[in-house]
Design a protein around this motif. Structure first.
Motif, PDB file in Angstrom:
ATOM      1  N   MET A  57     -36.799 -27.020  85.375  1.00  0.00           N
ATOM      2  CA  MET A  57     -37.091 -25.640  85.009  1.00  0.00           C
ATOM      3  C   MET A  57     -38.593 -25.365  85.139  1.00  0.00           C
ATOM      4  SD  MET A  57     -35.925 -22.802  83.238  1.00  0.00           S
ATOM      5  CE  MET A  57     -36.563 -21.595  82.144  1.00  0.00           C
ATOM      6  N   GLU A  58     -39.420 -26.296  84.656  1.00  0.00           N
ATOM      7  CA  GLU A  58     -40.865 -26.083  84.722  1.00  0.00           C
ATOM      8  C   GLU A  58     -41.343 -25.973  86.165  1.00  0.00           C
ATOM      9  OE1 GLU A  58     -45.109 -27.992  83.276  1.00  0.00           O
ATOM     10  OE2 GLU A  58     -43.257 -28.926  82.601  1.00  0.00           O
ATOM     11  N   GLN A  59     -40.741 -26.747  87.054  1.00  0.00           N
ATOM     12  CA  GLN A  59     -41.121 -26.684  88.466  1.00  0.00           C
ATOM     13  C   GLN A  59     -40.804 -25.308  89.051  1.00  0.00           C
ATOM     14  OE1 GLN A  59     -38.975 -29.956  90.178  1.00  0.00           O
ATOM     15  NE2 GLN A  59     -40.808 -31.260  90.248  1.00  0.00           N
ATOM     16  N   GLN A  60     -39.648 -24.766  88.690  1.00  0.00           N
ATOM     17  CA  GLN A  60     -39.273 -23.445  89.181  1.00  0.00           C
ATOM     18  C   GLN A  60     -40.219 -22.371  88.662  1.00  0.00           C
ATOM     19  OE1 GLN A  60     -35.219 -23.348  87.808  1.00  0.00           O
ATOM     20  NE2 GLN A  60     -34.409 -23.824  89.857  1.00  0.00           N
ATOM     21  N   LEU A  61     -40.573 -22.468  87.392  1.00  0.00           N
ATOM     22  CA  LEU A  61     -41.500 -21.500  86.809  1.00  0.00           C
ATOM     23  C   LEU A  61     -42.867 -21.610  87.455  1.00  0.00           C
ATOM     24  CD1 LEU A  61     -40.521 -21.762  83.033  1.00  0.00           C
ATOM     25  CD2 LEU A  61     -39.931 -19.927  84.638  1.00  0.00           C
TER      26      LEU A  61
END
Length: 113
Positions: free
Chosen positions: A1-5
């Motif tokens: 999720m952090e990578q997508q954000l």
């Protein structure tokens, strides 16, 4: 999720920079070639044409509408909503006479030959 954000944030920042550069180039091209209507350079062709856009005045539209309940549908003089009311024949173009100002908006088109 952090990578997508993180990726989303990076792309939005890149988009801002690209839009700023596009706007700067647009202004320079308009300043230099607006009078001639375009130009050609190497494999590229620039054409400039003008689009007319109506800018409505809230108070004038409100006073021109035959039924005040129509104003509640709009809440302000929104060109898109007014165009819809015209298309649906709820109002006619004649009552809007004097409620808007026509603006000529330059449209740039660059093509590769």
């Amino acid at each position: 999720m952090e990578q997508q954000l993180a990726r989303y944030y990076e792309l939005k920042e890149a988009q801002k920079k690209i839009e700023e550069e596009l706007n700067d180039l647009r202004q320079k091209l308009l300043a230099e070639y607006a009078d001639s209507g375009g130009a050609e350079a190497g494999a590229y062709k620039l054409t400039i044409h003008y689009q007319e856009r109506r800018e409505y005045y809230d108070e004038r539209v409100y006073n021109a509408l035959p039924d005040p309940s129509l104003w509640r549908l709009m809440s302000r003089a929104d060109a898109g909503k007014i165009a819809s009311l015209l298309k649906l024949n709820v109002i006619h173009d004649g009552i809007l006479e004097g409620t808007y100002e026509l603006k000529k908006i330059p449209v740039l088109r660059v093509q590769k030959r």
